[in-house]
Design a protein around this motif. Structure first.
Motif, short mmCIF file in Angstrom:
data_model
loop_
_atom_site.label_atom_id
_atom_site.label_comp_id
_atom_site.label_asym_id
_atom_site.label_seq_id
_atom_site.Cartn_x
_atom_site.Cartn_y
_atom_site.Cartn_z
N ASN A 241 -64.51 49.60 33.72
CA ASN A 241 -65.02 49.98 32.40
C ASN A 241 -64.81 51.48 32.23
O ASN A 241 -64.33 52.16 33.13
N ARG A 242 -65.19 51.99 31.07
CA ARG A 242 -64.96 53.41 30.78
C ARG A 242 -65.72 54.32 31.74
O ARG A 242 -65.23 55.35 32.16
N ALA A 243 -66.92 53.96 32.10
CA ALA A 243 -67.73 54.81 32.96
C ALA A 243 -67.23 54.80 34.41
O ALA A 243 -67.22 55.83 35.07
N CYS A 244 -66.82 53.65 34.89
CA CYS A 244 -66.44 53.52 36.29
C CYS A 244 -64.95 53.68 36.53
O CYS A 244 -64.53 53.96 37.65
N GLY A 245 -64.16 53.50 35.50
CA GLY A 245 -62.71 53.63 35.66
C GLY A 245 -62.11 52.44 36.39
O GLY A 245 -62.43 51.30 36.10
N TYR A 246 -61.26 52.73 37.37
CA TYR A 246 -60.54 51.70 38.11
C TYR A 246 -61.03 51.61 39.54
O TYR A 246 -61.49 52.57 40.12
N LYS A 247 -60.86 50.44 40.11
CA LYS A 247 -60.94 50.26 41.55
C LYS A 247 -59.59 49.70 41.96
O LYS A 247 -58.89 49.11 41.14
N ILE A 248 -59.19 49.93 43.17
CA ILE A 248 -57.90 49.46 43.65
C ILE A 248 -58.14 48.39 44.71
O ILE A 248 -58.86 48.63 45.69
N ASP A 249 -57.58 47.21 44.51
CA ASP A 249 -57.54 46.19 45.54
C ASP A 249 -56.20 46.30 46.24
O ASP A 249 -55.23 46.80 45.67
N PHE A 250 -56.13 45.84 47.48
CA PHE A 250 -54.91 45.92 48.27
C PHE A 250 -54.48 44.49 48.61
O PHE A 250 -55.17 43.79 49.34
N LEU A 251 -53.34 44.08 48.06
CA LEU A 251 -52.89 42.69 48.20
C LEU A 251 -51.77 42.57 49.23
O LEU A 251 -50.98 43.50 49.41
N ASN A 252 -51.71 41.41 49.86
CA ASN A 252 -50.64 41.08 50.82
C ASN A 252 -50.53 42.11 51.94
O ASN A 252 -49.45 42.61 52.24
N ILE A 253 -51.65 42.41 52.56
CA ILE A 253 -51.66 43.43 53.62
C ILE A 253 -50.88 42.93 54.84
O ILE A 253 -50.93 41.75 55.18
N GLU A 254 -50.15 43.85 55.44
CA GLU A 254 -49.43 43.60 56.67
C GLU A 254 -49.78 44.72 57.64
O GLU A 254 -50.10 45.83 57.22
N VAL A 255 -49.72 44.42 58.93
CA VAL A 255 -50.05 45.42 59.94
C VAL A 255 -48.92 45.50 60.96
O VAL A 255 -48.35 44.48 61.35
N ASN A 256 -48.57 46.73 61.35
CA ASN A 256 -47.53 46.94 62.34
C ASN A 256 -48.05 47.95 63.37
O ASN A 256 -48.26 49.11 63.04
N VAL A 257 -48.26 47.47 64.59
CA VAL A 257 -48.65 48.35 65.70
C VAL A 257 -47.36 48.83 66.35
O VAL A 257 -46.58 48.03 66.87
N HIS A 258 -47.09 50.13 66.28
CA HIS A 258 -45.85 50.69 66.84
C HIS A 258 -45.93 50.65 68.35
O HIS A 258 -46.85 51.20 68.96
N SER A 259 -44.97 50.00 68.95
CA SER A 259 -44.95 49.85 70.41
C SER A 259 -44.51 51.14 71.09
O SER A 259 -43.66 51.87 70.58
N ASP A 260 -45.12 51.39 72.22
CA ASP A 260 -44.69 52.47 73.11
C ASP A 260 -44.88 51.97 74.54
O ASP A 260 -45.21 50.81 74.75
N GLU A 261 -44.68 52.83 75.51
CA GLU A 261 -44.77 52.39 76.91
C GLU A 261 -46.20 52.10 77.35
O GLU A 261 -46.42 51.49 78.39
N ASP A 262 -47.19 52.50 76.56
CA ASP A 262 -48.59 52.30 76.96
C ASP A 262 -49.45 51.89 75.76
O ASP A 262 -50.46 52.53 75.48
N THR A 263 -49.06 50.85 75.07
CA THR A 263 -49.78 50.37 73.90
C THR A 263 -51.08 49.69 74.33
O THR A 263 -51.05 48.77 75.15
N TRP A 264 -52.22 50.14 73.80
CA TRP A 264 -53.50 49.52 74.16
C TRP A 264 -53.92 48.45 73.16
O TRP A 264 -54.69 47.55 73.50
N ILE A 265 -53.44 48.52 71.93
CA ILE A 265 -53.70 47.46 70.95
C ILE A 265 -52.63 46.40 71.17
O ILE A 265 -51.45 46.64 70.93
#
Length: 162
Positions: free
Chosen positions: A116-140
Protein backbone atom coordinates in the motif's frame (compact mmCIF):
# COMPACT_ATOMS: atom_id res chain seq x y z
CA UNK A 1 -14.05 44.73 -0.73
CA UNK A 2 -12.49 43.87 2.65
CA UNK A 3 -15.38 41.59 3.42
CA UNK A 4 -14.98 39.74 0.08
CA UNK A 5 -11.24 39.26 0.63
CA UNK A 6 -11.94 37.80 4.10
CA UNK A 7 -14.45 35.37 2.61
CA UNK A 8 -11.97 34.35 -0.11
CA UNK A 9 -9.20 33.95 2.48
CA UNK A 10 -11.45 31.92 4.79
CA UNK A 11 -12.57 29.71 1.90
CA UNK A 12 -8.97 29.17 0.76
CA UNK A 13 -7.93 28.32 4.33
CA UNK A 14 -10.84 25.84 4.67
CA UNK A 15 -9.88 24.04 1.44
CA UNK A 16 -6.21 24.02 2.42
CA UNK A 17 -6.80 22.31 5.76
CA UNK A 18 -9.54 19.98 4.51
CA UNK A 19 -7.09 18.59 1.91
CA UNK A 20 -4.66 17.51 4.61
CA UNK A 21 -4.69 13.86 5.61
CA UNK A 22 -3.32 12.02 8.56
CA UNK A 23 0.24 10.85 7.91
CA UNK A 24 0.42 7.46 6.24
CA UNK A 25 2.09 5.09 8.66
CA UNK A 26 2.72 1.46 7.89
CA UNK A 27 0.96 -0.50 10.66
CA UNK A 28 3.06 -2.63 12.95
CA UNK A 29 2.76 -6.29 12.03
CA UNK A 30 2.58 -5.63 8.29
CA UNK A 31 4.57 -8.21 6.32
CA UNK A 32 7.94 -6.95 5.14
CA UNK A 33 10.64 -8.42 2.92
CA UNK A 34 11.36 -11.80 4.52
CA UNK A 35 14.73 -13.04 5.67
CA UNK A 36 16.13 -16.35 4.43
CA UNK A 37 15.85 -18.92 7.24
CA UNK A 38 18.59 -21.57 7.31
CA UNK A 39 18.67 -24.60 9.60
CA UNK A 40 21.91 -26.48 10.27
CA UNK A 41 21.49 -30.26 10.56
CA UNK A 42 23.61 -33.29 11.34
CA UNK A 43 25.13 -34.95 8.26
CA UNK A 44 24.60 -38.36 9.93
CA UNK A 45 20.91 -37.62 10.68
CA UNK A 46 19.56 -34.72 8.56
CA UNK A 47 16.32 -34.70 10.55
CA UNK A 48 18.26 -33.56 13.66
CA UNK A 49 19.33 -29.94 14.15
CA UNK A 50 23.02 -29.53 14.94
CA UNK A 51 24.59 -26.31 16.18
CA UNK A 52 27.52 -24.79 14.32
CA UNK A 53 30.37 -23.90 16.66
CA UNK A 54 31.65 -20.33 16.37
CA UNK A 55 29.56 -19.50 13.30
CA UNK A 56 30.43 -16.21 11.61
CA UNK A 57 28.36 -14.99 8.65
CA UNK A 58 29.29 -12.08 6.39
CA UNK A 59 28.24 -10.95 2.95
CA UNK A 60 31.12 -11.31 0.53
CA UNK A 61 32.86 -8.06 -0.22
CA UNK A 62 31.90 -6.58 3.16
CA UNK A 63 34.38 -6.49 6.02
CA UNK A 64 31.83 -6.32 8.80
CA UNK A 65 30.36 -9.58 10.15
CA UNK A 66 26.60 -9.93 9.87
CA UNK A 67 26.50 -12.55 12.63
CA UNK A 68 28.79 -14.16 15.14
CA UNK A 69 30.80 -15.76 16.29
CA UNK A 70 27.94 -17.72 17.81
CA UNK A 71 26.85 -21.30 18.42
CA UNK A 72 23.50 -21.85 16.72
CA UNK A 73 21.48 -24.33 14.69
CA UNK A 74 19.32 -21.78 12.84
CA UNK A 75 19.84 -18.30 11.39
CA UNK A 76 17.90 -15.70 9.40
CA UNK A 77 19.80 -13.58 6.88
CA UNK A 78 18.75 -10.95 4.33
CA UNK A 79 18.95 -11.41 0.59
CA UNK A 80 19.77 -8.60 -1.82
CA UNK A 81 16.68 -7.07 -3.40
CA UNK A 82 18.55 -5.26 -6.19
CA UNK A 83 20.12 -8.40 -7.73
CA UNK A 84 19.10 -11.99 -8.41
CA UNK A 85 21.80 -13.48 -6.19
CA UNK A 86 23.46 -12.97 -2.81
CA UNK A 87 26.79 -14.43 -1.75
CA UNK A 88 27.73 -15.10 1.87
CA UNK A 89 30.78 -16.41 3.69
CA UNK A 90 29.95 -18.97 6.40
CA UNK A 91 32.83 -19.51 8.83
CA UNK A 92 33.05 -22.47 11.19
CA UNK A 93 35.08 -21.88 14.40
CA UNK A 94 35.23 -18.14 13.75
CA UNK A 95 37.90 -16.27 15.69
CA UNK A 96 40.01 -19.38 16.31
CA UNK A 97 43.09 -20.88 14.66
CA UNK A 98 40.89 -23.57 13.05
CA UNK A 99 38.59 -21.23 11.11
CA UNK A 100 37.03 -22.86 8.05
CA UNK A 101 35.28 -20.63 5.50
CA UNK A 102 32.73 -21.78 2.93
CA UNK A 103 31.32 -19.45 0.29
CA UNK A 104 27.64 -19.93 -0.57
CA UNK A 105 25.68 -18.28 -3.38
CA UNK A 106 21.90 -17.99 -3.23
CA UNK A 107 20.21 -17.37 -6.60
CA UNK A 108 16.55 -16.36 -6.95
CA UNK A 109 14.01 -14.24 -8.80
CA UNK A 110 13.06 -11.13 -6.78
CA UNK A 111 9.30 -10.52 -6.95
CA UNK A 112 8.12 -7.09 -5.75
CA UNK A 113 4.73 -7.13 -4.06
CA UNK A 114 2.99 -3.76 -3.60
CA UNK A 115 1.42 -3.56 -0.14
CA UNK A 116 0.00 0.00 0.00
CA UNK A 117 1.04 3.64 -0.11
CA UNK A 118 2.23 3.71 3.49
CA UNK A 119 4.20 0.46 3.43
CA UNK A 120 5.38 0.46 -0.17
CA UNK A 121 6.73 -2.84 -1.49
CA UNK A 122 7.99 -6.05 0.00
CA UNK A 123 10.16 -8.37 -2.05
CA UNK A 124 9.55 -12.12 -2.18
CA UNK A 125 12.30 -14.38 -3.52
CA UNK A 126 11.10 -17.08 -5.92
CA UNK A 127 12.79 -20.25 -7.18
CA UNK A 128 15.70 -20.06 -4.75
CA UNK A 129 18.77 -22.14 -5.52
CA UNK A 130 21.83 -22.70 -3.36
CA UNK A 131 25.42 -23.36 -4.42
CA UNK A 132 28.08 -24.24 -1.84
CA UNK A 133 31.44 -23.51 -3.51
CA UNK A 134 33.69 -26.51 -3.04
CA UNK A 135 37.22 -26.23 -1.76
CA UNK A 136 39.69 -28.65 -0.20
CA UNK A 137 38.10 -28.26 3.25
CA UNK A 138 34.36 -27.67 2.78
CA UNK A 139 32.49 -28.00 6.10
CA UNK A 140 28.98 -27.55 4.65
CA UNK A 141 28.37 -30.93 3.04
CA UNK A 142 25.08 -30.06 1.32
CA UNK A 143 22.44 -27.40 0.91
CA UNK A 144 18.91 -28.77 0.79
CA UNK A 145 16.07 -26.54 -0.38
CA UNK A 146 13.08 -26.99 1.91
CA UNK A 147 10.94 -24.21 0.38
CA UNK A 148 11.79 -22.85 -3.03
CA UNK A 149 10.00 -19.53 -2.44
CA UNK A 150 10.98 -17.16 0.37
CA UNK A 151 7.69 -15.42 1.20
CA UNK A 152 7.71 -15.48 5.01
CA UNK A 153 9.93 -16.36 7.95
CA UNK A 154 7.75 -18.97 9.66
CA UNK A 155 9.74 -22.04 8.57
CA UNK A 156 13.23 -22.81 7.32
CA UNK A 157 13.83 -22.38 3.59
CA UNK A 158 17.19 -24.16 3.39
CA UNK A 159 18.97 -26.78 5.44
CA UNK A 160 22.78 -27.06 5.53
CA UNK A 161 24.16 -30.41 6.65
CA UNK A 162 27.54 -30.43 8.38
Amino acid sequence: MIRLSRIVAATAFFFAISGCQKDDICPEGTETTPLLVIDFTDVQDPSRLKAVEGLVVRATGIEEDYLGPTNTNSISIPLRTDQNFTEYSFVLNGGTDSENEDIVTFSYNPAPDYLNRACGYKIDFLNIEVNVHSDEDTWITSGIILQENVENETEAHISFTH
